[in-house]
Design a protein around this motif. Structure first.
Motif, PDB file in Angstrom:
ATOM      1  N   VAL A   1      -5.818 -23.924  -9.399  1.00  0.00           N
ATOM      2  CA  VAL A   1      -5.434 -25.016  -8.502  1.00  0.00           C
ATOM      3  C   VAL A   1      -5.045 -24.460  -7.140  1.00  0.00           C
ATOM      4  O   VAL A   1      -5.571 -24.884  -6.116  1.00  0.00           O
ATOM      5  CB  VAL A   1      -4.277 -25.847  -9.105  1.00  0.00           C
ATOM      6  N   ASP A   2      -4.130 -23.519  -7.125  1.00  0.00           N
ATOM      7  CA  ASP A   2      -3.657 -22.906  -5.886  1.00  0.00           C
ATOM      8  C   ASP A   2      -4.250 -21.508  -5.753  1.00  0.00           C
ATOM      9  O   ASP A   2      -4.364 -20.781  -6.736  1.00  0.00           O
ATOM     10  CB  ASP A   2      -2.137 -22.797  -5.870  1.00  0.00           C
ATOM     11  N   THR A   3      -4.598 -21.143  -4.517  1.00  0.00           N
ATOM     12  CA  THR A   3      -5.128 -19.807  -4.239  1.00  0.00           C
ATOM     13  C   THR A   3      -4.299 -19.167  -3.146  1.00  0.00           C
ATOM     14  O   THR A   3      -4.068 -19.766  -2.101  1.00  0.00           O
ATOM     15  CB  THR A   3      -6.597 -19.880  -3.794  1.00  0.00           C
ATOM     16  N   THR A   4      -3.847 -17.950  -3.401  1.00  0.00           N
ATOM     17  CA  THR A   4      -3.107 -17.164  -2.421  1.00  0.00           C
ATOM     18  C   THR A   4      -4.000 -16.017  -1.982  1.00  0.00           C
ATOM     19  O   THR A   4      -4.518 -15.280  -2.822  1.00  0.00           O
ATOM     20  CB  THR A   4      -1.814 -16.604  -3.038  1.00  0.00           C
ATOM     21  N   THR A   5      -4.189 -15.857  -0.659  1.00  0.00           N
ATOM     22  CA  THR A   5      -5.023 -14.772  -0.157  1.00  0.00           C
ATOM     23  C   THR A   5      -4.184 -13.852   0.709  1.00  0.00           C
ATOM     24  O   THR A   5      -3.313 -14.298   1.453  1.00  0.00           O
ATOM     25  CB  THR A   5      -6.210 -15.293   0.662  1.00  0.00           C
ATOM     26  N   HIS A   6      -4.456 -12.561   0.578  1.00  0.00           N
ATOM     27  CA  HIS A   6      -3.802 -11.536   1.377  1.00  0.00           C
ATOM     28  C   HIS A   6      -4.906 -10.743   2.065  1.00  0.00           C
ATOM     29  O   HIS A   6      -5.827 -10.263   1.403  1.00  0.00           O
ATOM     30  CB  HIS A   6      -2.950 -10.608   0.506  1.00  0.00           C
ATOM     31  N   SER A   7      -4.810 -10.581   3.372  1.00  0.00           N
ATOM     32  CA  SER A   7      -5.821  -9.855   4.127  1.00  0.00           C
ATOM     33  C   SER A   7      -5.448  -8.387   4.245  1.00  0.00           C
ATOM     34  O   SER A   7      -4.281  -8.048   4.450  1.00  0.00           O
ATOM     35  CB  SER A   7      -5.966 -10.457   5.528  1.00  0.00           C
ATOM     36  N   LEU A   8      -6.452  -7.532   4.119  1.00  0.00           N
ATOM     37  CA  LEU A   8      -6.278  -6.091   4.241  1.00  0.00           C
ATOM     38  C   LEU A   8      -7.246  -5.581   5.300  1.00  0.00           C
ATOM     39  O   LEU A   8      -8.360  -6.075   5.409  1.00  0.00           O
ATOM     40  CB  LEU A   8      -6.602  -5.379   2.935  1.00  0.00           C
ATOM     41  N   THR A   9      -6.828  -4.589   6.045  1.00  0.00           N
ATOM     42  CA  THR A   9      -7.713  -3.933   6.996  1.00  0.00           C
ATOM     43  C   THR A   9      -7.649  -2.440   6.743  1.00  0.00           C
ATOM     44  O   THR A   9      -6.571  -1.845   6.785  1.00  0.00           O
ATOM     45  CB  THR A   9      -7.298  -4.247   8.448  1.00  0.00           C
ATOM     46  N   LEU A  10      -8.802  -1.850   6.477  1.00  0.00           N
ATOM     47  CA  LEU A  10      -8.885  -0.416   6.281  1.00  0.00           C
ATOM     48  C   LEU A  10      -9.463   0.209   7.544  1.00  0.00           C
ATOM     49  O   LEU A  10     -10.499  -0.230   8.038  1.00  0.00           O
ATOM     50  CB  LEU A  10      -9.792  -0.073   5.097  1.00  0.00           C
TER      51      LEU A  10
ATOM     52  N   ILE B   1      -1.324  -3.383 -11.170  1.00  0.00           N
ATOM     53  CA  ILE B   1      -2.645  -2.847 -10.863  1.00  0.00           C
ATOM     54  C   ILE B   1      -2.532  -1.906  -9.673  1.00  0.00           C
ATOM     55  O   ILE B   1      -1.885  -2.234  -8.672  1.00  0.00           O
ATOM     56  CB  ILE B   1      -3.632  -3.992 -10.548  1.00  0.00           C
ATOM     57  N   ARG B   2      -3.167  -0.756  -9.773  1.00  0.00           N
ATOM     58  CA  ARG B   2      -3.224   0.195  -8.661  1.00  0.00           C
ATOM     59  C   ARG B   2      -4.696   0.453  -8.356  1.00  0.00           C
ATOM     60  O   ARG B   2      -5.437   0.978  -9.193  1.00  0.00           O
ATOM     61  CB  ARG B   2      -2.522   1.495  -9.012  1.00  0.00           C
ATOM     62  N   LEU B   3      -5.130   0.067  -7.152  1.00  0.00           N
ATOM     63  CA  LEU B   3      -6.510   0.238  -6.734  1.00  0.00           C
ATOM     64  C   LEU B   3      -6.612   1.402  -5.749  1.00  0.00           C
ATOM     65  O   LEU B   3      -5.833   1.483  -4.796  1.00  0.00           O
ATOM     66  CB  LEU B   3      -7.031  -1.036  -6.062  1.00  0.00           C
ATOM     67  N   ASN B   4      -7.588   2.279  -5.963  1.00  0.00           N
ATOM     68  CA  ASN B   4      -7.823   3.395  -5.071  1.00  0.00           C
ATOM     69  C   ASN B   4      -8.748   2.919  -3.957  1.00  0.00           C
ATOM     70  O   ASN B   4      -9.915   2.604  -4.190  1.00  0.00           O
ATOM     71  CB  ASN B   4      -8.455   4.562  -5.833  1.00  0.00           C
ATOM     72  N   MET B   5      -8.249   2.858  -2.742  1.00  0.00           N
ATOM     73  CA  MET B   5      -9.003   2.336  -1.607  1.00  0.00           C
ATOM     74  C   MET B   5      -9.666   3.448  -0.790  1.00  0.00           C
ATOM     75  O   MET B   5     -10.270   3.167   0.233  1.00  0.00           O
ATOM     76  CB  MET B   5      -8.073   1.521  -0.698  1.00  0.00           C
TER      77      MET B   5
ATOM     78  N   SER C   1       0.842  -1.190   0.000  1.00  0.00           N
ATOM     79  CA  SER C   1       0.000   0.000   0.000  1.00  0.00           C
ATOM     80  C   SER C   1       0.879   1.242   0.000  1.00  0.00           C
ATOM     81  O   SER C   1       2.027   1.210   0.433  1.00  0.00           O
ATOM     82  CB  SER C   1      -0.914   0.011   1.221  1.00  0.00           C
ATOM     83  N   THR C   2       0.307   2.336  -0.489  1.00  0.00           N
ATOM     84  CA  THR C   2       1.021   3.605  -0.523  1.00  0.00           C
ATOM     85  C   THR C   2       0.478   4.514   0.577  1.00  0.00           C
ATOM     86  O   THR C   2      -0.577   4.233   1.161  1.00  0.00           O
ATOM     87  CB  THR C   2       0.853   4.298  -1.887  1.00  0.00           C
ATOM     88  N   ALA C   3       1.177   5.603   0.832  1.00  0.00           N
ATOM     89  CA  ALA C   3       0.751   6.549   1.862  1.00  0.00           C
ATOM     90  C   ALA C   3      -0.494   7.313   1.432  1.00  0.00           C
ATOM     91  O   ALA C   3      -1.212   7.858   2.273  1.00  0.00           O
ATOM     92  CB  ALA C   3       1.880   7.523   2.174  1.00  0.00           C
ATOM     93  N   THR C   4      -0.791   7.342   0.143  1.00  0.00           N
ATOM     94  CA  THR C   4      -1.952   8.075  -0.355  1.00  0.00           C
ATOM     95  C   THR C   4      -3.218   7.231  -0.399  1.00  0.00           C
ATOM     96  O   THR C   4      -4.228   7.660  -0.944  1.00  0.00           O
ATOM     97  CB  THR C   4      -1.661   8.635  -1.752  1.00  0.00           C
ATOM     98  N   GLY C   5      -3.177   6.004   0.123  1.00  0.00           N
ATOM     99  CA  GLY C   5      -4.374   5.168   0.186  1.00  0.00           C
ATOM    100  C   GLY C   5      -4.619   4.314  -1.034  1.00  0.00           C
ATOM    101  O   GLY C   5      -5.755   3.935  -1.314  1.00  0.00           O
ATOM    102  N   LYS C   6      -3.586   3.967  -1.749  1.00  0.00           N
ATOM    103  CA  LYS C   6      -3.732   3.112  -2.922  1.00  0.00           C
ATOM    104  C   LYS C   6      -3.086   1.752  -2.642  1.00  0.00           C
ATOM    105  O   LYS C   6      -2.141   1.645  -1.879  1.00  0.00           O
ATOM    106  CB  LYS C   6      -3.104   3.766  -4.139  1.00  0.00           C
ATOM    107  N   LEU C   7      -3.628   0.725  -3.267  1.00  0.00           N
ATOM    108  CA  LEU C   7      -3.106  -0.623  -3.134  1.00  0.00           C
ATOM    109  C   LEU C   7      -2.482  -1.022  -4.458  1.00  0.00           C
ATOM    110  O   LEU C   7      -3.141  -0.990  -5.499  1.00  0.00           O
ATOM    111  CB  LEU C   7      -4.224  -1.604  -2.763  1.00  0.00           C
ATOM    112  N   ASN C   8      -1.204  -1.367  -4.445  1.00  0.00           N
ATOM    113  CA  ASN C   8      -0.490  -1.784  -5.652  1.00  0.00           C
ATOM    114  C   ASN C   8      -0.342  -3.299  -5.657  1.00  0.00           C
ATOM    115  O   ASN C   8       0.084  -3.899  -4.670  1.00  0.00           O
ATOM    116  CB  ASN C   8       0.893  -1.142  -5.716  1.00  0.00           C
TER     117      ASN C   8
END
Length: 132
Positions: free
Chosen positions: A108-117, A88-92, A44-51
């Motif tokens: 076949v394989d799934t990778t999950t990453h948890s985010l908390t806003l 990809i850059r997502l505006n959160m 994540s960036t300091a401006t609230g975006k997720l890369n």
């Protein structure tokens, strides 16, 4: 003697058929699907975006999804077998506070990453000093 030879012949034939059937390929002629291997980087960036950075190494499809705590899909991106990279850059900023998950799967394989806003609450001073 003939009965013993016939019994042994039947037993040998039955065991040979069983062994050959157990080593047979279950789906002959069916082509195996290639599974994509990939490397990811999420920050994540300091401006609230997720890369999200994704690099694939072999042909195959990869799906990227962003899901909220209720299970609603907020974003999805499909990379086909000929695409090698995705940046990809997502505006959160517009999303409400809560927990989210980024799921990356190749089928076949799934990778999950948890985010908390969470939005920081403005703090008020505990004590007020006034001068007259």
């Amino acid at each position: 003697m003939k009965t013993l030879i016939k019994s042994l012949l039947v037993a040998f034939t039955l065991s040979a058929v069983t062994v050959s059937a157990s080593q047979a390929e279950p789906n002959p002629g069916k082509q195996q699907a290639t599974v994509a291997t990939y490397k990811t980087g999420i920050y994540s960036t300091a401006t609230g975006k997720l890369n999200i950075a994704l690099d694939k190494e072999t042909p195959g499809a990869v799906d990227i999804t962003l899901v909220n705590a209720k299970g609603q899909v907020l974003f999805t991106q499909h990379l086909g077998k000929h695409e090698k990279t995705a940046r990809i850059r997502l505006n959160m900023d517009q999303l409400p506070d809560g927990s989210y998950q980024v799921a990356i799967t190749n089928g076949v394989d799934t990778t999950t990453h948890s985010l908390t806003l969470s939005t920081p609450q403005p703090s008020t001073p505990d004590r007020l000093v006034a001068v007259n």
